[in-house]
Write a protein that holds these residues in place. Structure first.
Motif, PDB file in Angstrom:
ATOM      1  N   ILE A  71      19.448  75.345 -49.635  1.00 60.04           N
ATOM      2  CA  ILE A  71      20.420  76.258 -50.244  1.00 60.04           C
ATOM      3  C   ILE A  71      20.825  75.752 -51.627  1.00 60.04           C
ATOM      4  CG2 ILE A  71      22.811  77.116 -50.071  1.00 60.04           C
ATOM      5  CD1 ILE A  71      22.328  77.266 -46.998  1.00 60.04           C
ATOM      6  N   ASN A  72      20.979  74.440 -51.741  1.00 65.24           N
ATOM      7  CA  ASN A  72      21.383  73.833 -53.010  1.00 65.24           C
ATOM      8  C   ASN A  72      20.218  73.612 -53.973  1.00 65.24           C
ATOM      9  OD1 ASN A  72      24.079  73.745 -52.255  1.00 65.24           O
ATOM     10  ND2 ASN A  72      23.876  71.724 -51.322  1.00 65.24           N
ATOM     11  N   GLY A  73      19.030  74.048 -53.571  1.00 68.05           N
ATOM     12  CA  GLY A  73      17.864  73.910 -54.433  1.00 68.05           C
ATOM     13  C   GLY A  73      17.341  72.484 -54.539  1.00 68.05           C
ATOM     14  N   GLU A  74      17.724  71.626 -53.618  1.00 66.04           N
ATOM     15  CA  GLU A  74      17.269  70.238 -53.622  1.00 66.04           C
ATOM     16  C   GLU A  74      15.915  70.126 -52.937  1.00 66.04           C
ATOM     17  OE1 GLU A  74      20.273  67.539 -52.104  1.00 66.04           O
ATOM     18  OE2 GLU A  74      21.855  68.887 -52.815  1.00 66.04           O
ATOM     19  N   LYS A  75      15.218  69.082 -53.292  1.00 71.33           N
ATOM     20  CA  LYS A  75      13.897  68.827 -52.724  1.00 71.33           C
ATOM     21  C   LYS A  75      14.039  68.293 -51.295  1.00 71.33           C
ATOM     22  CE  LYS A  75       9.574  67.158 -54.503  1.00 71.33           C
ATOM     23  NZ  LYS A  75       8.907  66.357 -55.516  1.00 71.33           N
ATOM     24  N   THR A  76      13.149  68.748 -50.427  1.00 68.73           N
ATOM     25  CA  THR A  76      13.128  68.263 -49.045  1.00 68.73           C
ATOM     26  C   THR A  76      11.731  67.784 -48.714  1.00 68.73           C
ATOM     27  OG1 THR A  76      12.637  70.464 -48.174  1.00 68.73           O
ATOM     28  CG2 THR A  76      14.961  69.842 -48.282  1.00 68.73           C
ATOM     29  N   SER A  77      11.647  66.958 -47.716  1.00 66.85           N
ATOM     30  CA  SER A  77      10.358  66.445 -47.263  1.00 66.85           C
ATOM     31  C   SER A  77       9.628  67.526 -46.466  1.00 66.85           C
ATOM     32  CB  SER A  77      10.580  65.209 -46.389  1.00 66.85           C
ATOM     33  OG  SER A  77       9.362  64.717 -45.896  1.00 66.85           O
ATOM     34  N   LYS A  78       8.318  67.425 -46.414  1.00 65.05           N
ATOM     35  CA  LYS A  78       7.532  68.362 -45.592  1.00 65.05           C
ATOM     36  C   LYS A  78       7.559  67.953 -44.129  1.00 65.05           C
ATOM     37  CE  LYS A  78       3.809  70.466 -48.047  1.00 65.05           C
ATOM     38  NZ  LYS A  78       2.380  70.419 -48.329  1.00 65.05           N
ATOM     39  N   ASP A  79       7.557  66.659 -43.889  1.00 71.82           N
ATOM     40  CA  ASP A  79       7.457  66.141 -42.528  1.00 71.82           C
ATOM     41  C   ASP A  79       8.644  65.244 -42.194  1.00 71.82           C
ATOM     42  OD1 ASP A  79       4.832  67.248 -42.046  1.00 71.82           O
ATOM     43  OD2 ASP A  79       4.056  65.690 -43.373  1.00 71.82           O
ATOM     44  N   TYR A  80       9.085  65.375 -40.982  1.00 72.81           N
ATOM     45  CA  TYR A  80      10.142  64.516 -40.459  1.00 72.81           C
ATOM     46  C   TYR A  80       9.682  64.019 -39.105  1.00 72.81           C
ATOM     47  CZ  TYR A  80      13.032  66.627 -44.066  1.00 72.81           C
ATOM     48  OH  TYR A  80      13.529  67.051 -45.264  1.00 72.81           O
ATOM     49  N   VAL A  81       9.902  62.757 -38.847  1.00 71.28           N
ATOM     50  CA  VAL A  81       9.517  62.176 -37.566  1.00 71.28           C
ATOM     51  C   VAL A  81      10.774  61.647 -36.894  1.00 71.28           C
ATOM     52  CG1 VAL A  81       8.150  60.404 -36.408  1.00 71.28           C
ATOM     53  CG2 VAL A  81       7.234  61.540 -38.446  1.00 71.28           C
ATOM     54  N   LEU A  82      11.025  62.155 -35.713  1.00 67.58           N
ATOM     55  CA  LEU A  82      12.172  61.710 -34.929  1.00 67.58           C
ATOM     56  C   LEU A  82      11.667  61.059 -33.653  1.00 67.58           C
ATOM     57  CD1 LEU A  82      14.459  64.842 -35.326  1.00 67.58           C
ATOM     58  CD2 LEU A  82      14.666  62.663 -36.520  1.00 67.58           C
ATOM     59  N   PRO A  83      12.383  60.066 -33.156  1.00 71.15           N
ATOM     60  CA  PRO A  83      11.925  59.368 -31.947  1.00 71.15           C
ATOM     61  C   PRO A  83      12.111  60.224 -30.701  1.00 71.15           C
ATOM     62  CG  PRO A  83      14.075  58.570 -32.584  1.00 71.15           C
ATOM     63  CD  PRO A  83      13.638  59.522 -33.667  1.00 71.15           C
ATOM     64  N   ILE A  84      11.209  60.020 -29.767  1.00 80.49           N
ATOM     65  CA  ILE A  84      11.333  60.654 -28.453  1.00 80.49           C
ATOM     66  C   ILE A  84      11.468  59.540 -27.421  1.00 80.49           C
ATOM     67  CG2 ILE A  84      10.078  62.757 -29.039  1.00 80.49           C
ATOM     68  CD1 ILE A  84       7.624  61.453 -27.648  1.00 80.49           C
ATOM     69  N   THR A  85      11.862  59.905 -26.235  1.00 72.85           N
ATOM     70  CA  THR A  85      12.048  58.935 -25.170  1.00 72.85           C
ATOM     71  C   THR A  85      11.350  59.442 -23.914  1.00 72.85           C
ATOM     72  OG1 THR A  85      14.228  58.383 -26.065  1.00 72.85           O
ATOM     73  CG2 THR A  85      13.775  57.672 -23.821  1.00 72.85           C
ATOM     74  N   LEU A  86      10.669  58.553 -23.221  1.00 74.07           N
ATOM     75  CA  LEU A  86      10.084  58.912 -21.943  1.00 74.07           C
ATOM     76  C   LEU A  86      11.124  58.662 -20.863  1.00 74.07           C
ATOM     77  CD1 LEU A  86       7.587  59.749 -20.227  1.00 74.07           C
ATOM     78  CD2 LEU A  86       7.125  57.292 -19.987  1.00 74.07           C
ATOM     79  N   LEU A  87      11.465  59.710 -20.119  1.00 75.70           N
ATOM     80  CA  LEU A  87      12.356  59.566 -18.973  1.00 75.70           C
ATOM     81  C   LEU A  87      11.468  59.452 -17.730  1.00 75.70           C
ATOM     82  CD1 LEU A  87      15.109  62.241 -19.683  1.00 75.70           C
ATOM     83  CD2 LEU A  87      15.207  59.786 -20.094  1.00 75.70           C
ATOM     84  N   PRO A  88      11.312  58.250 -17.220  1.00 76.96           N
ATOM     85  CA  PRO A  88      10.402  58.078 -16.079  1.00 76.96           C
ATOM     86  C   PRO A  88      10.968  58.708 -14.815  1.00 76.96           C
ATOM     87  CG  PRO A  88      11.512  56.018 -16.586  1.00 76.96           C
ATOM     88  CD  PRO A  88      11.948  57.011 -17.617  1.00 76.96           C
ATOM     89  N   GLY A  89      10.124  59.390 -14.128  1.00 78.90           N
ATOM     90  CA  GLY A  89      10.471  59.981 -12.843  1.00 78.90           C
ATOM     91  C   GLY A  89       9.382  59.610 -11.866  1.00 78.90           C
ATOM     92  N   GLY A  90       9.283  60.318 -10.807  1.00 84.19           N
ATOM     93  CA  GLY A  90       8.281  60.022  -9.798  1.00 84.19           C
ATOM     94  C   GLY A  90       7.053  60.897  -9.875  1.00 84.19           C
ATOM     95  N   SER A  91       6.858  61.605 -10.999  1.00 81.04           N
ATOM     96  CA  SER A  91       5.749  62.563 -11.053  1.00 81.04           C
ATOM     97  C   SER A  91       4.519  62.026 -11.784  1.00 81.04           C
ATOM     98  CB  SER A  91       6.219  63.879 -11.701  1.00 81.04           C
ATOM     99  OG  SER A  91       6.637  63.674 -13.032  1.00 81.04           O
ATOM    100  N   ILE A  92       4.539  60.733 -12.157  1.00 83.60           N
ATOM    101  CA  ILE A  92       3.317  60.135 -12.735  1.00 83.60           C
ATOM    102  C   ILE A  92       3.000  58.825 -12.026  1.00 83.60           C
ATOM    103  CG2 ILE A  92       3.523  61.201 -14.984  1.00 83.60           C
ATOM    104  CD1 ILE A  92       4.483  58.489 -16.068  1.00 83.60           C
TER     105      ILE A  92
END
Length: 115
Positions: free
Chosen positions: A94-115
């Motif tokens: 909105i402010n006309g500022e430059k933004t990155s094309k890619d963003y990487v955010l961390p994920i977490t594995l929630l272990p259950g009994g299905s693997i």
């Protein structure tokens, strides 16, 4: 194998049943936790043992899944960080500022009994 997102629950269940019966996979990674739960249901109806016969991983990892389906292994998205980043990027745009094309955010594995 990709299931279209616009299928009704009944049609999605039929497709999952067909995949499990004809292709006999040893593991499935679903696009969301609700599809993973539906896959678990169908697998049990087909007398498949989870995780011995079929391993299942969902994707979302909401508090609902943590509290009510802890047996499901799932990838937890950082929903709050996604929302915060989305707002930051939108304000920059909105402010006309430059933004990155890619963003990487961390994920977490929630272990259950299905693997």
């Amino acid at each position: 194998i990709k299931l279209p997102n616009n299928l009704s629950t009944i049609r999605r269940e039929m497709e999952i049943r067909s995949i499990l019966a004809t292709r006999q996979p040893d593991g499935i990674f679903t696009s969301d936790d609700l599809t993973a739960i539906l896959t678990m249901k169908v697998a049990k109806q087909l007398d498949m043992s989870i995780p011995d016969d079929l391993k299942i991983i969902g994707y979302d990892g909401t508090k609902f899944i943590e509290n009510y389906f802890p047996q499901l292994t799932t990838i937890q998205q950082p929903v709050q960080e996604i929302a915060r980043l989305t707002v930051e990027v939108l304000i920059k745009k909105i402010n006309g500022e430059k933004t990155s094309k890619d963003y990487v955010l961390p994920i977490t594995l929630l272990p259950g009994g299905s693997i």
